[in-house]
Write a protein that holds these residues in place. Sequence first.
Motif, PDB file in Angstrom:
ATOM      1  N   THR A  58      33.082 -19.917 -21.130  1.00  0.00           N
ATOM      2  CA  THR A  58      34.460 -20.184 -20.735  1.00  0.00           C
ATOM      3  C   THR A  58      35.435 -19.890 -21.871  1.00  0.00           C
ATOM      4  N   LEU A  59      35.040 -20.214 -23.102  1.00  0.00           N
ATOM      5  CA  LEU A  59      35.922 -19.951 -24.247  1.00  0.00           C
ATOM      6  C   LEU A  59      36.293 -18.476 -24.338  1.00  0.00           C
ATOM      7  N   PHE A  60      35.371 -17.603 -23.910  1.00  0.00           N
ATOM      8  CA  PHE A  60      35.606 -16.162 -24.041  1.00  0.00           C
ATOM      9  C   PHE A  60      35.764 -15.464 -22.684  1.00  0.00           C
ATOM     10  N   GLN A  61      35.750 -16.237 -21.579  1.00  0.00           N
ATOM     11  CA  GLN A  61      35.846 -15.677 -20.237  1.00  0.00           C
ATOM     12  C   GLN A  61      34.807 -14.579 -20.009  1.00  0.00           C
ATOM     13  N   VAL A  62      33.553 -14.895 -20.301  1.00  0.00           N
ATOM     14  CA  VAL A  62      32.456 -13.962 -20.069  1.00  0.00           C
ATOM     15  C   VAL A  62      31.431 -14.609 -19.142  1.00  0.00           C
ATOM     16  N   ASP A  63      30.598 -13.793 -18.543  1.00  0.00           N
ATOM     17  CA  ASP A  63      29.522 -14.261 -17.684  1.00  0.00           C
ATOM     18  C   ASP A  63      28.476 -14.979 -18.537  1.00  0.00           C
ATOM     19  N   PRO A  64      28.130 -16.238 -18.211  1.00  0.00           N
ATOM     20  CA  PRO A  64      27.124 -16.955 -19.006  1.00  0.00           C
ATOM     21  C   PRO A  64      25.798 -16.203 -19.120  1.00  0.00           C
ATOM     22  N   THR A 109      40.687 -13.050 -23.335  1.00  0.00           N
ATOM     23  CA  THR A 109      40.339 -14.440 -23.635  1.00  0.00           C
ATOM     24  C   THR A 109      41.559 -15.344 -23.513  1.00  0.00           C
ATOM     25  N   ARG A 110      41.385 -16.452 -22.821  1.00  0.00           N
ATOM     26  CA  ARG A 110      42.450 -17.448 -22.638  1.00  0.00           C
ATOM     27  C   ARG A 110      41.951 -18.814 -23.103  1.00  0.00           C
ATOM     28  N   TYR A 111      42.859 -19.596 -23.681  1.00  0.00           N
ATOM     29  CA  TYR A 111      42.498 -20.932 -24.167  1.00  0.00           C
ATOM     30  C   TYR A 111      43.543 -21.931 -23.690  1.00  0.00           C
ATOM     31  N   LYS A 112      43.084 -23.070 -23.156  1.00  0.00           N
ATOM     32  CA  LYS A 112      43.989 -24.123 -22.696  1.00  0.00           C
ATOM     33  C   LYS A 112      44.082 -25.205 -23.763  1.00  0.00           C
ATOM     34  N   THR A 113      45.287 -25.472 -24.235  1.00  0.00           N
ATOM     35  CA  THR A 113      45.493 -26.377 -25.376  1.00  0.00           C
ATOM     36  C   THR A 113      45.223 -27.833 -25.005  1.00  0.00           C
ATOM     37  N   ARG A 114      44.813 -28.589 -26.046  1.00  0.00           N
ATOM     38  CA  ARG A 114      44.530 -30.016 -25.932  1.00  0.00           C
ATOM     39  C   ARG A 114      45.530 -30.781 -26.799  1.00  0.00           C
ATOM     40  N   ILE A 136      47.795 -15.370 -32.836  1.00  0.00           N
ATOM     41  CA  ILE A 136      47.944 -16.126 -31.588  1.00  0.00           C
ATOM     42  C   ILE A 136      49.423 -16.372 -31.318  1.00  0.00           C
ATOM     43  N   ARG A 137      50.167 -16.728 -32.363  1.00  0.00           N
ATOM     44  CA  ARG A 137      51.605 -16.978 -32.202  1.00  0.00           C
ATOM     45  C   ARG A 137      52.317 -15.729 -31.679  1.00  0.00           C
ATOM     46  N   ASP A 138      52.033 -14.576 -32.290  1.00  0.00           N
ATOM     47  CA  ASP A 138      52.700 -13.337 -31.876  1.00  0.00           C
ATOM     48  C   ASP A 138      52.289 -12.911 -30.470  1.00  0.00           C
ATOM     49  N   ALA A 139      51.006 -13.085 -30.134  1.00  0.00           N
ATOM     50  CA  ALA A 139      50.521 -12.659 -28.812  1.00  0.00           C
ATOM     51  C   ALA A 139      51.139 -13.478 -27.687  1.00  0.00           C
ATOM     52  N   ASP A 144      58.141 -21.711 -32.101  1.00  0.00           N
ATOM     53  CA  ASP A 144      57.881 -22.860 -32.976  1.00  0.00           C
ATOM     54  C   ASP A 144      56.404 -23.242 -32.867  1.00  0.00           C
ATOM     55  N   PRO A 145      55.570 -22.763 -33.799  1.00  0.00           N
ATOM     56  CA  PRO A 145      54.122 -23.039 -33.703  1.00  0.00           C
ATOM     57  C   PRO A 145      53.766 -24.506 -33.896  1.00  0.00           C
ATOM     58  N   SER A 146      54.700 -25.325 -34.348  1.00  0.00           N
ATOM     59  CA  SER A 146      54.404 -26.753 -34.531  1.00  0.00           C
ATOM     60  C   SER A 146      54.490 -27.519 -33.219  1.00  0.00           C
ATOM     61  N   VAL A 147      54.997 -26.871 -32.184  1.00  0.00           N
ATOM     62  CA  VAL A 147      55.129 -27.530 -30.887  1.00  0.00           C
ATOM     63  C   VAL A 147      54.303 -26.762 -29.853  1.00  0.00           C
ATOM     64  N   LEU A 148      53.189 -27.373 -29.420  1.00  0.00           N
ATOM     65  CA  LEU A 148      52.352 -26.783 -28.381  1.00  0.00           C
ATOM     66  C   LEU A 148      52.280 -27.749 -27.207  1.00  0.00           C
ATOM     67  N   ASP A 149      52.545 -27.259 -26.019  1.00  0.00           N
ATOM     68  CA  ASP A 149      52.454 -28.090 -24.829  1.00  0.00           C
ATOM     69  C   ASP A 149      50.991 -28.287 -24.455  1.00  0.00           C
ATOM     70  N   VAL A 150      50.617 -29.510 -24.136  1.00  0.00           N
ATOM     71  CA  VAL A 150      49.252 -29.794 -23.710  1.00  0.00           C
ATOM     72  C   VAL A 150      48.989 -29.082 -22.387  1.00  0.00           C
ATOM     73  N   GLY A 151      47.855 -28.383 -22.334  1.00  0.00           N
ATOM     74  CA  GLY A 151      47.519 -27.634 -21.138  1.00  0.00           C
ATOM     75  C   GLY A 151      48.111 -26.242 -21.104  1.00  0.00           C
ATOM     76  N   GLN A 152      48.800 -25.855 -22.167  1.00  0.00           N
ATOM     77  CA  GLN A 152      49.375 -24.513 -22.240  1.00  0.00           C
ATOM     78  C   GLN A 152      48.264 -23.475 -22.377  1.00  0.00           C
ATOM     79  N   THR A 153      48.338 -22.397 -21.620  1.00  0.00           N
ATOM     80  CA  THR A 153      47.332 -21.336 -21.673  1.00  0.00           C
ATOM     81  C   THR A 153      47.775 -20.272 -22.668  1.00  0.00           C
ATOM     82  N   LEU A 154      46.927 -20.036 -23.662  1.00  0.00           N
ATOM     83  CA  LEU A 154      47.252 -19.079 -24.719  1.00  0.00           C
ATOM     84  C   LEU A 154      46.346 -17.857 -24.625  1.00  0.00           C
ATOM     85  N   VAL A 155      46.934 -16.692 -24.842  1.00  0.00           N
ATOM     86  CA  VAL A 155      46.149 -15.476 -25.018  1.00  0.00           C
ATOM     87  C   VAL A 155      45.575 -15.488 -26.433  1.00  0.00           C
TER      88      VAL A 155
END
Length: 418
Positions: A58-64, A109-114, A136-139, A144-155
């Motif tokens: 899941t971390l890399f969106q690949v087939d297990p 690859t997508r990551y959901k923030t905690r 990650i910030r540029d993508a 403002d990298p100090s503020v991340l919304d919980v559940g935000q999906t990042l490339v």
Amino acid sequence: MPKQKQLSSLYCNFLSILTHFAIVFSKSTIEPCSNSDSCNAMVGYTLYTDLKVSEVATLFQVDPIALLTANAIDISYPDVENHILPSHLFLKIPITCSCVDGISKSVATRYKTRPSDTLAMIADSVYSGLVSADQIRDANSISDPSVLDVGQTLVVPLPCTCFNGTDNSLPAIYLSYVVRPVDTLTGIAARYATTITDLMNVNAMGSPSIKAGDILSVPLPACASNFPRYSSDFGLIVPNGSYAITASHCVQCSCGPGNLNLYCTPASLAVSCSSMQCRNSNIMLGNVTMQPSNAGCNVTSCTYGGFSNGTILTTLSISLQPRCPGEHQFPPLVAPPSSPIRDALFAPSPSPSQSGGVGPKTPKSSVIPSTGSLSGLPPANGPSGSTSSAPPLVNPLSSFPSAMILCLFIKFVMSLAL
């Protein structure tokens, strides 16, 4: 200010700019490309905590299953996708390398923030240094990298290279490898069955010196397919010493250890699959029959030819060989690991030697030795998921020490002239 001192100051300022550029873009393997370029690639990943196979996938969106076979881990174990892999285990992760803004990279690859996440933690811990916080910030155009919304999906842009799927004109797949503090270029070359010269050429290195955190592109010898372009698995390439699952989990292809010829058989997970029998014969996919004669050995084989519109394509081949080939040797499988081990066990097999093969012979699993488990951070809860012609990639850090030494030397010479 004397002219010599001005020149010295200007030169050193220029070197400082280059140094800053190297530091900002250090976590990258750079290969220029065109928009139509893509290939299969790999990244070397070290688990930051205990994770299930499905969680790593899941971390890399690949087939297990693709994750397991890429590391020659036996997929026949019960409930293998829920097997817990230990912290600090090294794995090769198969990814698709695309062309984005003229540079080869993987952006699937997508990551959901905690709640406790920061960009630095995501980059350095969760993805083991394969990407930087700035990337990650540029993508994601984060102001403002100090503020991340919980559940935000990042490339999460991952480094990768294609180089036409070849290395020195031989089939290869490229592994993006994060250098560890204990690594040397000699050790990396030995682990992945390549040479220091080849690594330096591929990474455009001026010297064999490397530092922890550098990312190297490592060519892995591979078996390349020659499936037709209309096949859904066109361009399939499998690193030596590993497997790949294709044709909707119906076909398993392996590479080595005896040679670099792709060898495909029905997969152990095959359930609802189209016919795998070669036309006008009673031979199934992967089977070989031999009939010795006074002229040599008549060999008939059924080989895999790709997957198209839900159909498994097969080819019946008949040839006369000087002698009957021996039994086909598969890459050795390992049991799903439960404790951290040296990544050498997941490195490609030694350079292949010439040998014939028939088969299939069922590969046997080997139990991995225990070395104790290590604790880590809590698991990440990510979302569920899924050839270029270019000059060598640039390693901007390789010239940094020599540049600073040259600057100091010039200053010293100029001071003597004043």
